[in-house]
Design an enzyme around this catalytic site. Structure first.
Site, PDB file in Angstrom:
ATOM      1  N   THR A 221       0.850  -1.193   0.000  1.00  0.00           N
ATOM      2  CA  THR A 221       0.000   0.000   0.000  1.00  0.00           C
ATOM      3  C   THR A 221       0.885   1.243   0.000  1.00  0.00           C
ATOM      4  OG1 THR A 221      -0.031  -0.004   2.391  1.00  0.00           O
ATOM      5  CG2 THR A 221      -1.867  -1.082   1.297  1.00  0.00           C
ATOM      6  N   GLU A 366      -5.932  -2.731  -1.777  1.00  0.00           N
ATOM      7  CA  GLU A 366      -6.524  -3.919  -1.158  1.00  0.00           C
ATOM      8  C   GLU A 366      -7.701  -4.462  -1.970  1.00  0.00           C
ATOM      9  OE1 GLU A 366      -5.678  -1.121   0.282  1.00  0.00           O
ATOM     10  OE2 GLU A 366      -4.983  -1.371   2.350  1.00  0.00           O
ATOM     11  N   LYS A 476     -13.739  17.842  11.555  1.00  0.00           N
ATOM     12  CA  LYS A 476     -14.903  17.926  12.430  1.00  0.00           C
ATOM     13  C   LYS A 476     -14.897  19.283  13.118  1.00  0.00           C
ATOM     14  CE  LYS A 476     -17.819  14.814  14.883  1.00  0.00           C
ATOM     15  NZ  LYS A 476     -17.964  13.681  15.755  1.00  0.00           N
ATOM     16  N   TRP A 481     -19.434  17.288  10.610  1.00  0.00           N
ATOM     17  CA  TRP A 481     -18.457  16.934   9.591  1.00  0.00           C
ATOM     18  C   TRP A 481     -18.419  17.970   8.472  1.00  0.00           C
ATOM     19  CZ3 TRP A 481     -15.726  13.147  11.478  1.00  0.00           C
ATOM     20  CH2 TRP A 481     -16.326  12.125  12.198  1.00  0.00           C
TER      21      TRP A 481
END
Ligand code: AMP
Length: 582
Positions: A221, A366, A476, A481
């Site tokens: 990754t 993934e 936040k 959000w």
């Protein structure tokens, strides 16, 4: 027949996992019908990269493979590829490679790299593509973690290996391709010349029978926190993913296409394009290391490319170039696949104006990587152009075989598909990782057979996913959000903004507030002010409390090794310079 085929193979996983089609028993002796039923089902034909290679060479020997070089174009065919792949596999076997050994590549997108894509998995070894843009400490970690036995590297990238020579303990040879073998200092493994290795090898090779569940390739990754994690693809997952990429309602790659993967071959197997192309006989144009938008535009026109794929930064640059070069004929280019980061709406519109169709897709290492594609779904053909643009700007709906859900971040419950409620995307399917190499059960990444992507999104009632943020990037403010991705998308719609990245910085009253880093288009430096950008956002309907507290205009936005905004680095840089107050 080119390969020795073995129809009947041990399939350990199928003996332990209940098939949804298996007759239900009460746990006592299975009824006779069950046995008969099982033995009259379909051939357990192995789904392997060997098969893709066989098909490519048997059916499409004359289809071209082209590599862009400093001098021009280097041309070859799938037929030649088949012969060279056989010799390469024979040579690797002579050098001691056998089942399960990791053979790494460190290369640009070239036909020789494509040969490695087939030779290594087809001899039952594991192709490990190394990311050539990684810092030395991560490259060292990855080579040591994978215990690579041979590295096939481009000549101009050998100096990268010299920088990590202390980590090459497992590496017995470096095979140098696409250029002369360079002179290196002491302490390096022996260097061999790729062309010599192939020339000296036998012309035939006894291909082994492969179990479709054997490891085929691995990729680490490109995560920007902690050490990269190894993801291991099986032959089966690679094969099924390749079929998916050829489906009409996903990327629809066909043998009639000419595909140019700008996405590097070290980034999740160039998103599966090379395997799909071999399966159906697509002509491939490999850009080599020439990925600047001006050269890309020229090659797209010269080779009459029909499908290309890469991250938004490339396409933002391409729009700039094409607006200056109306002479370039890109009329055959029907799909500009864009993934890796959100495609800003302005980019989609910019390409639309040039008559080019951006196909937005989402996925990750993934996930092999494709999870969703933003084509217009059956049943939505009558939507208005504006509604269609809205769907195309989202990340798309799940491709067949990928199962998707979102989990509410606050409650930990499955969130509704109402297009409003945010949640973490979780996925499962035959090409989704079930664990990491050397870290089979990271408790925080898998839950009840679902993989936690770390992406936060909404899903609308039609099933279209819209990424709002990475879990670690969400802002936040006062308990609510704010989507950095949405703010970036709108800011990049400003005619004088080239790139915009938004991060959250600590705030004494609101916990966090958004700060925007802005790179103006060339010639527009000095034309942008915070007031202009704020007015633009408000004009687009952005709520007052979402407006960035600060703008940093004119800064080069740091990028990750695969060309995405590196928000971790950006956050660290801006945190040094900016303290937000009341
Ligand atoms: P990688 O494993 O390097 O391919 O990175 C995967 C991550 O890139 C995903 O988890 C997303 O955060 C991001 N990503 C990929 N495609 C998109 C997209 N179309 N829109 C937004 N983010 C994306």
């Amino acid at each position: 027949m080119f390969f020795r085929r073995k129809q009947s193979q041990a399939t350990p996983a199928s003996s332990t996992v209940a098939s949804p089609l298996a007759p239900v028993t009460n746990g006592s002796a299975a009824p006779a019908a069950a046995t008969t039923f099982a033995s009259t089902m379909m051939d357990d034909y192995p789904l392997t990269v060997q098969y893709i290679l066989q098909r490519a060479t048997q059916y499409f020997p004359k289809r071209e493979l082209v590599t862009v070089t400093a001098e021009g174009y280097e041309r070859s065919t799938y037929g030649e590829l088949g012969q060279r792949v056989t010799r390469l596999a024979a040579a690797l076997a002579r050098l001691g490679i056998s089942k399960g050994d990791r053979v790494a590549t460190l290369g640009w997108n070239t036909t020789r790299h494509y040969e490695c894509y087939f030779a290594i998995p087809s001899m039952n070894a594991v192709l490990h593509t190394l990311n050539l843009r990684l810092p030395a400490d991560q490259l060292s970690f990855i080579i040591s973690d994978a215990q690579d036995k041979i590295i096939v590297a481009d000549a101009d990238l050998v100096p990268l290996l010299e920088k990590v020579k202390d980590s090459l303990g497992s590496v017995q040879y470096i095979i140098v391709m696409n250029g002369p073998v360079p002179t290196v200092g002491a302490g390096m493994p022996p260097l061999l010349d790729y062309e010599q290795v192939i020339a000296d090898a036998p012309t035939s090779f006894a291909w082994p029978a492969i179990n479709e569940r054997d490891a085929c390739a691995m990729c680490y990754t490109s995560g920007t926190t902690g050490n990269p994690k190894g993801v291991v693809y099986s032959h089966r997952s690679t094969f099924l993913h390749a079929i998916s990429v050829t489906q009409a309602d996903t990327l629809g790659i066909s043998g009639h296409d000419t595909a140019m993967p700008i996405v590097p071959m070290f980034h999740v197997n160039a998103w599966g394009l090379p395997h799909a192309a071999g399966m159906v006989g697509t002509k491939i144009v490999f850009p080599g290391k020439f990925m600047d938008p001006a050269r890309v535009a020229q090659v797209l026109a010269d080779e009459q490319v029909t499908l290309t794929a890469g991250v938004p930064t490339i396409w933002i640059g391409l729009v700039q170039v094409l607006n200056q070069r109306p002479d370039l004929d890109l009329s055959r280019l029907t799909r500009v696949v864009c993934g890796g980061s959100a495609a800003p709406r302005a980019l989609i519109e910019g390409l639309d104006k040039l008559g080019l169709n951006l196909v937005h897709a989402w996925g990750m290492t993934e996930m092999s990587p494709i999870g969703t594609v933003a084509n217009i779904k059956a049943g939505l053909d009558d939507a208005t152009p504006e509604e269609k643009l809205r769907y195309r700007s989202k990340q798309g709906y799940a491709v067949p075989l990928v199962d998707i859900r979102i989990m509410d971040l606050e409650t930990g419950q499955t969130a509704p598909w109402d297009g409003v409620t945010f949640g973490e995307i979780q996925v499962r399917g035959p090409w989704i990782a079930a664990s990491y190499y050397h870290d089979p059960n990271p408790a925080d990444k898998f839950i009840d057979g679902w993989f936690r992507t770390g992406d936060v999104a909404t899903i609308d009632p039609e099933g279209y996913v819209e990424i709002v943020d990475r879990t670690k990037d969400v802002i936040k403010s006062g308990g609510e959000w704010i989507s950095s991705v949405q703010l970036e998308g709108i800011l990049m719609g400003h005619p004088q903004v080239l790139e915009a990245a938004v991060i959250g910085l600590p705030h004494p009253k609101w916990q966090e507030r958004p700060v925007a880093a802005i790179m103006p288009k060339p010639g527009a430096e000095g034309a942008l002010t915070p007031e202009i950008l704020t007015a633009f956002l408000q004009d687009k309907g952005v709520a007052k409390w979402w407006l960035p507290d600060r703008y940093v205009i004119g800064m080069a936005i740091p990028k990750t090794s695969v060309g995405k905004f590196d928000k971790k680095v950006l956050r660290a840089q801006l945190a040094q310079e900016i303290t937000l107050g009341e």
